[in-house]
Scaffold this active site. Structure first.
Site, PDB file in Angstrom:
ATOM      1  CG  ASP A   8      43.614  46.900  41.006  1.00 48.09           C
ATOM      2  OD1 ASP A   8      44.496  46.702  41.861  1.00 48.09           O
ATOM      3  OD2 ASP A   8      43.767  46.619  39.810  1.00 48.09           O
TER       4      ASP A   8
ATOM      5  CG  ASP B 225      40.588  40.026  48.365  1.00 45.51           C
ATOM      6  OD1 ASP B 225      40.683  41.195  47.949  1.00 45.51           O
ATOM      7  OD2 ASP B 225      40.907  39.038  47.674  1.00 45.51           O
TER       8      ASP B 225
ATOM      9  CD  GLU C 222      33.131  37.575  50.324  1.00 48.35           C
ATOM     10  OE1 GLU C 222      33.049  37.849  51.532  1.00 48.35           O
ATOM     11  OE2 GLU C 222      32.353  38.043  49.460  1.00 48.35           O
TER      12      GLU C 222
END
Length: 251
Positions: free
Chosen positions: A155, A191, A233
């Site tokens: 997170d 990401d 992803e």
């Protein structure tokens, strides 16, 4: 693994613009690196927790582990924090039967799913904690015992007032360093570019680590073939989202 779109509305409003100092406490009252999210349990997930857990599950109460005794052999050892629904970790354990894997995750559906899959595939090289990762590292995993530590898509806590909740902090990576064997690696992926930059800042200041990337080009490495591509992803790649991998070696 947690969904970065969800935030803890009851978290502290204190502000920070960078990582904490290395001597900051790992445990703070009311501050955790994760948020428990409610989720419906499927029949398979429930089976994993009820039927497979007694064989493959571990708790803090089990105390410090001798990993050779736990797995019944001497082998490379990989620990992963936040494995989500466990697809990537299961894939790795199935591809590499010569390696032992320790998964740490707090969310019951993910733990149940991983245990159910491990049992169905007959995997004996995996064990699971449903506990706070910090407590497992501090109390259960011995020093110099891991070949690799994996932290994939944690997170990012993007709001500045939540940055103290990010699991990647100087004290945390120092704790990981003590659990890695000499030459062992810490492999992170995210990401969120801002979190990737944060990780680089923390790791470049951390003693006892060397970045395995080519420093003159980028602090990041191409996604290694041994890290399975997750559905999340793959979707991000189709949408043009970036993913940043960092691999640091313990000196």
């Amino acid at each position: 693994m947690t969904d970065p779109q969800h935030q803890d509305e009851g978290s502290s409003a204190s502000k920070t613009t960078g990582p904490e100092s290395p001597d900051a406490p790992l445990h703070r009252r009311g501050i955790k690196s994760y948020v428990i999210r409610a989720g419906r349990m499927t029949e398979a997930q429930t089976r994993g927790l009820e039927e497979v857990w007694p064989r493959l599950g571990l708790t803090i109460a089990d105390g410090p582990q001798n990993l050779d005794t736990l797995f019944g052999r001497v082998a490379p050892r990989v620990a992963e924090v936040g494995f989500g629904m466990g697809k990537s970790l299961i894939e790795q354990a199935e591809r590499h039967p010569e390696v032992d894997f320790i998964g740490i995750e707090v969310h019951a559906p993910g733990v149940g799913k991983l245990l159910d899959e491990a049992d169905k595939r007959g995997l004996t090289n995996i064990r699971v904690y449903r506990e706070d990762a910090l407590a497992v590292l501090e109390q259960c995993l011995p020093a110099d015992s891991l070949t690799t530590f994996q932290l994939f898509f944690p997170d990012p806590w993007p709001k500045k007032k939540h940055h103290k909740r990010r699991i990647v902090q100087p004290a945390f990576v120092e704790l990981i360093r003590t659990r890695l064997k000499a030459g062992g690696t810490l492999h992170m992926a995210t990401d969120w570019e801002a979190y990737a930059e944060w990780m680089v800042e923390v790791m470049d200041a951390a003693p006892g680590y060397t970045n395995t990337a080519e420093p003159e080009t980028s602090p990041y490495v191409p996604r290694p073939d041994f890290r399975p591509l997750t559905k999340f992803e793959a979707r991000g790649e189709r949408l043009g989202h970036g993913v940043w991998d960092l691999i640091y070696r313990r000196d």
